[in-house]
Design an enzyme around this catalytic site. Structure first.
Site, PDB file in Angstrom:
ATOM      1  N   TYR A 165       3.783  39.600  10.880  1.00  0.00           N
ATOM      2  CA  TYR A 165       3.467  38.257  10.359  1.00  0.00           C
ATOM      3  C   TYR A 165       3.606  37.226  11.478  1.00  0.00           C
ATOM      4  O   TYR A 165       2.793  36.316  11.613  1.00  0.00           O
ATOM      5  CB  TYR A 165       4.408  37.904   9.206  1.00  0.00           C
ATOM      6  CG  TYR A 165       4.030  36.606   8.517  1.00  0.00           C
ATOM      7  CD1 TYR A 165       3.220  36.622   7.385  1.00  0.00           C
ATOM      8  CD2 TYR A 165       4.454  35.377   9.006  1.00  0.00           C
ATOM      9  CE1 TYR A 165       2.847  35.446   6.762  1.00  0.00           C
ATOM     10  CE2 TYR A 165       4.090  34.197   8.396  1.00  0.00           C
ATOM     11  CZ  TYR A 165       3.284  34.230   7.264  1.00  0.00           C
ATOM     12  OH  TYR A 165       2.917  33.069   6.655  1.00  0.00           O
ATOM     13  N   PHE A 178     -23.730  20.619  12.502  1.00  0.00           N
ATOM     14  CA  PHE A 178     -23.912  21.884  11.798  1.00  0.00           C
ATOM     15  C   PHE A 178     -23.427  21.649  10.366  1.00  0.00           C
ATOM     16  O   PHE A 178     -22.584  20.784  10.135  1.00  0.00           O
ATOM     17  CB  PHE A 178     -23.150  23.034  12.478  1.00  0.00           C
ATOM     18  CG  PHE A 178     -23.401  24.337  11.779  1.00  0.00           C
ATOM     19  CD1 PHE A 178     -24.654  24.924  11.834  1.00  0.00           C
ATOM     20  CD2 PHE A 178     -22.416  24.942  11.013  1.00  0.00           C
ATOM     21  CE1 PHE A 178     -24.921  26.094  11.133  1.00  0.00           C
ATOM     22  CE2 PHE A 178     -22.672  26.108  10.316  1.00  0.00           C
ATOM     23  CZ  PHE A 178     -23.930  26.692  10.372  1.00  0.00           C
ATOM     24  N   THR A 179     -23.957  22.407   9.406  1.00  0.00           N
ATOM     25  CA  THR A 179     -23.672  22.129   7.987  1.00  0.00           C
ATOM     26  C   THR A 179     -22.171  22.020   7.706  1.00  0.00           C
ATOM     27  O   THR A 179     -21.709  21.041   7.112  1.00  0.00           O
ATOM     28  CB  THR A 179     -24.277  23.228   7.091  1.00  0.00           C
ATOM     29  OG1 THR A 179     -23.838  24.501   7.579  1.00  0.00           O
ATOM     30  CG2 THR A 179     -25.799  23.186   7.090  1.00  0.00           C
ATOM     31  N   ASP A 215     -18.007  22.917  20.248  1.00  0.00           N
ATOM     32  CA  ASP A 215     -18.202  24.033  19.317  1.00  0.00           C
ATOM     33  C   ASP A 215     -18.912  25.128  20.099  1.00  0.00           C
ATOM     34  O   ASP A 215     -20.107  25.030  20.390  1.00  0.00           O
ATOM     35  CB  ASP A 215     -19.046  23.565  18.120  1.00  0.00           C
ATOM     36  CG  ASP A 215     -19.363  24.696  17.137  1.00  0.00           C
ATOM     37  OD1 ASP A 215     -19.241  25.883  17.517  1.00  0.00           O
ATOM     38  OD2 ASP A 215     -19.750  24.402  15.992  1.00  0.00           O
ATOM     39  N   LYS A 228     -20.018  35.163  16.179  1.00  0.00           N
ATOM     40  CA  LYS A 228     -21.322  35.152  16.865  1.00  0.00           C
ATOM     41  C   LYS A 228     -21.178  35.734  18.265  1.00  0.00           C
ATOM     42  O   LYS A 228     -21.216  36.943  18.434  1.00  0.00           O
ATOM     43  CB  LYS A 228     -21.881  33.741  16.852  1.00  0.00           C
ATOM     44  CG  LYS A 228     -22.266  33.309  15.427  1.00  0.00           C
ATOM     45  CD  LYS A 228     -22.828  31.909  15.386  1.00  0.00           C
ATOM     46  CE  LYS A 228     -23.352  31.581  14.019  1.00  0.00           C
ATOM     47  NZ  LYS A 228     -24.797  31.359  14.008  1.00  0.00           N
ATOM     48  N   ARG A 234     -33.675  26.310   6.873  1.00  0.00           N
ATOM     49  CA  ARG A 234     -32.908  25.290   7.586  1.00  0.00           C
ATOM     50  C   ARG A 234     -33.743  24.007   7.556  1.00  0.00           C
ATOM     51  O   ARG A 234     -34.467  23.688   8.477  1.00  0.00           O
ATOM     52  CB  ARG A 234     -32.624  25.707   9.035  1.00  0.00           C
ATOM     53  CG  ARG A 234     -31.744  26.920   9.187  1.00  0.00           C
ATOM     54  CD  ARG A 234     -30.246  26.691   9.091  1.00  0.00           C
ATOM     55  NE  ARG A 234     -29.677  26.467   7.788  1.00  0.00           N
ATOM     56  CZ  ARG A 234     -28.384  26.638   7.506  1.00  0.00           C
ATOM     57  NH1 ARG A 234     -27.527  27.054   8.418  1.00  0.00           N
ATOM     58  NH2 ARG A 234     -27.919  26.387   6.318  1.00  0.00           N
ATOM     59  N   PHE A 263     -27.543  24.846  -0.564  1.00  0.00           N
ATOM     60  CA  PHE A 263     -28.391  25.969  -0.154  1.00  0.00           C
ATOM     61  C   PHE A 263     -27.718  27.319  -0.410  1.00  0.00           C
ATOM     62  O   PHE A 263     -28.391  28.333  -0.508  1.00  0.00           O
ATOM     63  CB  PHE A 263     -28.784  25.846   1.323  1.00  0.00           C
ATOM     64  CG  PHE A 263     -27.611  25.853   2.275  1.00  0.00           C
ATOM     65  CD1 PHE A 263     -26.965  24.671   2.604  1.00  0.00           C
ATOM     66  CD2 PHE A 263     -27.158  27.031   2.835  1.00  0.00           C
ATOM     67  CE1 PHE A 263     -25.888  24.665   3.488  1.00  0.00           C
ATOM     68  CE2 PHE A 263     -26.079  27.042   3.717  1.00  0.00           C
ATOM     69  CZ  PHE A 263     -25.436  25.856   4.034  1.00  0.00           C
TER      70      PHE A 263
HETATM   71  N1  F0G Z   1     -20.460  26.068  14.201  1.00  0.00           N
HETATM   72  C1  F0G Z   1     -21.657  26.626  14.417  1.00  0.00           C
HETATM   73  C2  F0G Z   1     -22.495  26.141  15.532  1.00  0.00           C
HETATM   74  C3  F0G Z   1     -22.094  27.667  13.575  1.00  0.00           C
HETATM   75  O1  F0G Z   1     -23.292  28.215  13.798  1.00  0.00           O
HETATM   76  C4  F0G Z   1     -21.266  28.097  12.527  1.00  0.00           C
HETATM   77  C5  F0G Z   1     -21.711  29.135  11.611  1.00  0.00           C
HETATM   78  C6  F0G Z   1     -20.030  27.479  12.337  1.00  0.00           C
HETATM   79  C7  F0G Z   1     -19.652  26.463  13.198  1.00  0.00           C
HETATM   80  C8  F0G Z   1     -19.111  27.893  11.221  1.00  0.00           C
HETATM   81  O2  F0G Z   1     -18.548  29.107  11.555  1.00  0.00           O
HETATM   82  O3  F0G Z   1     -19.389  30.641   9.764  1.00  0.00           O
HETATM   83  O4  F0G Z   1     -17.436  31.263  11.206  1.00  0.00           O
HETATM   84  O5  F0G Z   1     -17.218  29.491   9.499  1.00  0.00           O
HETATM   85  N2  F0G Z   1     -22.886  29.537  11.526  1.00  0.00           N
HETATM   86  C9  F0G Z   1     -23.350  30.606  10.651  1.00  0.00           C
HETATM   87  C10 F0G Z   1     -24.842  30.740  10.740  1.00  0.00           C
HETATM   88  C11 F0G Z   1     -22.855  30.508   9.269  1.00  0.00           C
HETATM   89  O6  F0G Z   1     -25.384  31.510   9.938  1.00  0.00           O
HETATM   90  O7  F0G Z   1     -25.475  30.140  11.600  1.00  0.00           O
HETATM   91  P1  F0G Z   1     -18.125  30.186  10.429  1.00  0.00           P
END
Ligand code: F0G
Length: 481
Positions: A79, A131-132, A222, A265, A388, A454
């Site tokens: 832990y 980013f979303t 990021d 990624k 997108r 979405f």
């Molecule tokens: N920042 C970027 C640039 C991303 O592309 C993503 C996720 C995140 C933050 C969030 O990271 O998913 O590990 O919580 N992108 C995915 C995509 C979901 O399908 O492009 P996460």
């Protein structure tokens, strides 16, 4: 990696052997029409068994290396004080040059902690593009995102190598107009996801950093797609032509106050992290880590994934890994350009992006053209992509649709998962679909969630166009294709 053939042509080539595989199948067109209808024309609601090629995302879907898998076997499940954490910390120090690291369960958890720690109601976060999930966390903390991309960043047909650059004049003006106190931080995103995986240059990062430092504003990077952005710098920025991906990443990090990433990624694992060399910033974030994620040495991640992420971080600096999807995406994009299918150029870091506005100009933005195109692609090929565009943009406070600046369908290319024949098959079906684009119509919501709609939203076709499209497809390819 590209290899020169005797004809002089450069061929992207797989620098790995495929040793474990997952079977896939191509359900016939009638079944695909049924499943996309049942899924409310939302590709997020499809099941793997109904999909032929899953190009929804490159997140958590990349092939792991044998070294990553073997590292998972020696994970230390403590832990607190896990040795796995210290192996991650070593990798972060060697690859990224940061002394302090906090694991989190994935990228959006890092965004949550950063927004929680630094964003107060009324604050601004300045960025090259949102980013979303990064925007959602800033909004929830009461802040506001200002996007300061340059001229031409949103042009889908372009030869600008660095559409992810921040516009320095707009940045300076935003700081001056709003005052330093209102700005929580500046965020740069490596290979800006929502505008087609477009990188920023080192020159731009240096200049953004110089400006941020003048005003003592933290610069947050990021780096979910950090190795791809570094690869593009090497390929497209003259100063870095002979430099290794490792050297480029280290220089990038020297301009950054806080780094965070989704480990799903570039690092080909499932997790995330926040890293910095500034102890005072680390100390402000750290208390929230056990509240929302887990103790400082696991942060909500499985220790197996921490081990895989540590190895993945080291591996992503290899030329053959950093280029593994970028070179295939460039091939994919160039093949579609040859066939006259509208795509975002230049090719980006995580996916091939189709431009729905140019593909189906007859579908108005109010009827979600990128969502309709993603559904049509699935129907005609069994390839799952992601909308997108306006669907991925939530309504404003008055309940009005906010029209997205771009209407894209993303066909992501998970690293080391798909092959050249998968690309050629997809190009062929997209070419057919483009020739039959007049058959594609719009979508409307039947069930719409209030946030990040979405993901779970369900829609229906505004006319029986899916039926007409399936019939045309059957006429050319038969029942079984
Ligand atoms: N920042 C970027 C640039 C991303 O592309 C993503 C996720 C995140 C933050 C969030 O990271 O998913 O590990 O919580 N992108 C995915 C995509 C979901 O399908 O492009 P996460």
């Amino acid at each position: 990696m590209k290899i020169r053939l005797s004809t002089g042509k450069l061929l992207p080539i797989e620098m790995y052997k495929i040793k474990i595989v997952q079977e896939t199948s191509l359900p016939p067109v009638a079944q695909r029409q049924q499943t996309i209808t049942d899924a409310g024309f939302n590709t997020f609601l499809l099941r793997t068994r109904d999909i032929f090629l899953d190009m929804l995302t490159d997140s958590g879907t990349n092939a792991m290396s044998d070294r990553q898998l073997s590292a998972m076997m020696v994970a230390d499940d403590a832990y607190a004080g896990s040795e796995s954490f210290y192996r991650l910390a070593d990798a972060v120090r060697d690859v990224l040059g940061f002394q302090f690291v906090m694991p989190v369960h994935q990228g959006r958890a890092a965004e949550h902690l950063l927004a929680k720690t630094f964003v107060k109601p009324g604050d601004l976060v300045l960025m090259n593009y949102h980013f979303t999930t990064s925007k959602a966390h800033i909004d929830l903390a009461g802040g506001k995102v200002l996007e300061l991309f340059g001229d031409g960043a949103l042009q889908t047909q372009s030869d600008n190598p660095f559409k992810g650059n921040m516009d320095l004049a707009r940045l300076a003006a935003a700081i001056e107009q709003n005052g330093r106190e209102r700005i929580a931080y500046i965020r740069m995103e490596a290979t800006t996801n929502l505008i087609g995986g477009q990188p920023f240059s080192m020159e731009n990062l240096r200049e953004v950093h110089a400006l941020a430092s003048n005003f003592n504003i933290p610069l947050v990077l990021d780096g979910s797609l950090i190795s791809e952005n570094a690869y593009f710098i090497q390929q497209r920025e003259a100063e870095f032509a002979g430099h290794s991906v490792s050297e480029i990443i280290l220089e990038m990090m020297s301009h950054v106050d806080i780094f965070y990433m989704s480990g799903r990624k570039s690092a080909a694992a499932r997790g995330g992290l926040i890293a910095t060399n500034r102890q005072e910033l680390h100390n402000r974030i750290l208390p929230w880590l056990p509240v929302y994620e887990g103790f400082a040495t696991y942060g909500g991640m499985s220790t197996k994934e921490i081990e895989a992420m540590a190895v993945g971080l080291r591996e992503m600096t290899a030329q053959s890994v950093a280029s593994s999807s970028a070179d295939f995406i460039a091939y994919f994009v160039n093949r579609l350009v040859e066939e006259g299918v509208p795509v975002v150029t230049p090719a980006g870091g995580l996916a091939c992006h189709l431009d729905a506005r140019r593909f189906i100009p007859q579908v108005p933005q109010q009827q979600y053209p990128a969502g309709a195109l993603a559904a049509a692609i699935f129907l005609t090929s069994g390839v799952r992509g992601m909308e997108r565009g306006t669907l991925s943009t939530d309504r404003d406070a008055d309940g009005n649709d906010v029209m997205a600046e771009m209407e894209l369908v993303r066909l992501a290319f998970p690293r080391r998962v798909y092959t050249m024949s998968h690309i050629e098959y997809t190009v062929d079906r997209l070419k057919w679909l483009f020739a039959h684009r007049d058959l594609i119509g719009g979508l409307r919501f039947v069930d719409e969630p209030p946030v990040l709609r979405f993901f779970f939203g369900r829609l229906e076709a505004t006319s029986p166009w899916p039926q007409a499209l399936a019939e045309a497809f059957r006429a050319d390819f038969g029942e079984d294709c």
